[in-house]
Design an enzyme around this catalytic site. Structure first.
Site, mmCIF file in Angstrom:
data_model
loop_
_atom_site.group_PDB
_atom_site.id
_atom_site.type_symbol
_atom_site.label_atom_id
_atom_site.label_comp_id
_atom_site.label_asym_id
_atom_site.label_seq_id
_atom_site.Cartn_x
_atom_site.Cartn_y
_atom_site.Cartn_z
ATOM 1 N N GLY A 156 49.805 -15.271 -25.110
ATOM 2 C CA GLY A 156 50.571 -16.478 -24.770
ATOM 3 C C GLY A 156 52.016 -16.485 -25.241
ATOM 4 N N SER A 157 52.627 -15.311 -25.379
ATOM 5 C CA SER A 157 54.030 -15.319 -25.835
ATOM 6 C C SER A 157 54.956 -15.889 -24.757
ATOM 7 C CB SER A 157 54.476 -13.920 -26.270
ATOM 8 O OG SER A 157 54.507 -13.049 -25.172
ATOM 9 N N MET A 205 44.476 -13.509 -16.617
ATOM 10 C CA MET A 205 43.908 -12.238 -16.165
ATOM 11 C C MET A 205 42.890 -12.396 -15.032
ATOM 12 S SD MET A 205 45.814 -10.352 -17.791
ATOM 13 C CE MET A 205 45.163 -8.726 -17.412
ATOM 14 N N ARG A 206 43.058 -13.425 -14.230
ATOM 15 C CA ARG A 206 42.160 -13.593 -13.090
ATOM 16 C C ARG A 206 42.987 -13.627 -11.805
ATOM 17 N NH1 ARG A 206 37.274 -15.210 -13.754
ATOM 18 N NH2 ARG A 206 37.197 -16.371 -11.819
ATOM 19 N N HIS A 266 55.588 -10.584 -13.932
ATOM 20 C CA HIS A 266 55.028 -9.225 -13.914
ATOM 21 C C HIS A 266 55.988 -8.282 -14.630
ATOM 22 C CE1 HIS A 266 52.421 -6.076 -12.458
ATOM 23 N NE2 HIS A 266 53.519 -5.376 -12.197
HETATM 24 C C1 GRF Z 1 53.103 -10.279 -19.876
HETATM 25 O O1 GRF Z 1 53.597 -8.972 -20.071
HETATM 26 C C2 GRF Z 1 53.162 -10.649 -18.413
HETATM 27 O O2 GRF Z 1 54.200 -10.012 -17.727
HETATM 28 C C3 GRF Z 1 51.840 -10.155 -17.892
HETATM 29 O O3 GRF Z 1 50.927 -10.383 -18.936
HETATM 30 C C4 GRF Z 1 51.608 -10.372 -20.183
HETATM 31 C C5 GRF Z 1 51.239 -11.643 -20.879
HETATM 32 O O4 GRF Z 1 51.728 -11.683 -22.200
HETATM 33 N N1 GRF Z 1 51.508 -10.836 -16.663
HETATM 34 P P1 GRF Z 1 51.642 -13.036 -23.042
HETATM 35 O O5 GRF Z 1 50.196 -13.474 -23.047
HETATM 36 O O6 GRF Z 1 52.540 -14.028 -22.374
HETATM 37 O O7 GRF Z 1 52.132 -12.665 -24.412
#
Ligand code: GRF
Length: 198
Positions: free
Chosen positions: A17-18, A95-96, A114
């Site tokens: 969730g960064s 992730m879905r 992305h």
């Molecule tokens: C990020 O690199 C984003 O581009 C990809 O998944 C990652 C998520 O990172 N879709 P976070 O959970 O926001 O730290």
């Protein structure tokens, strides 16, 4: 003059969730006029949940395995988002793969980030794939979500030069830094366009 209330965002996360945090920080600093109305999560172990609790963002935590189909899962989410009057859905490490059901329910109102220069290096391991391919340049893309994965029109894209000294780790860190700046900027751009077009 009628003052509009800030746009309501629903941020979808599965992990660290960064990017969610970067959006919350941009809102807090007054750089992004929006409200994180909801955080939608499919993973009870996600660190992103802690971020939501810390910032008082209501969480919708739903286990997809408890639903007979992907559409049934999304139907519940759609109902919640509509009830909350969500303006924009922001996928931040969710992730879905979304089905056309939710994409149709929020036309041109779902964004994804992305970690590559789409259309290059689609998929879940984009940073590693680009690094292993030995590209001189990679980057970050924020795009609208359409049913084909990692394929919708780009909202913002930023290039990053891969240096000879980069390792996969340093490249990942550099990409994430760009993401954290680009995502709030892309949301801001879209909300501004929306306001202009009424
Ligand atoms: C990020 O690199 C984003 O581009 C990809 O998944 C990652 C998520 O990172 N879709 P976070 O959970 O926001 O730290």
């Amino acid at each position: 003059m009628i003052k509009r209330s800030p746009a309501k965002l629903a941020v979808f996360c599965s992990g660290y969730g960064s990017n969610f945090q970067a959006i919350l920080d941009a809102i807090r600093r007054g750089k992004l006029r929006a409200e994180a109305a909801l955080m939608v999560c499919d993973n009870p172990g996600a660190y992103a949940l802690k971020r939501a609790h810390r910032h008082g963002v209501p969480v919708v935590l739903l286990n997809p395995r408890l639903f007979p189909s992907r559409e049934d899962y999304e139907r519940v989410i759609i109902r919640i988002l509509k009830n909350e009057g969500v303006d924009l859905v922001v996928l931040a490490g969710f992730m879905r793969i979304l089905t056309p059901l939710i994409i149709r329910a929020f036309p041109k109102r779902i964004l994804n980030i992305h970690p590559a220069l789409l259309p290059a290096f689609k998929g879940a391991h984009a940073i590693r794939d680009a690094f292993e391919a030995g590209v001189k340049e990679t980057g970050v893309t924020v795009h609208y979500v359409i049913p084909a994965v990692d394929s919708g029109p780009a909202v913002l894209q930023e290039k990053i030069r891969v240096s000879k000294r980069d390792t996969l780790k340093t490249l990942e860190a550099r990409i994430h830094r760009v993401e954290h700046r680009l995502y709030p900027a892309a949301i801001k751009k879209i909300l501004k366009q929306r306001r202009k077009n009424g």
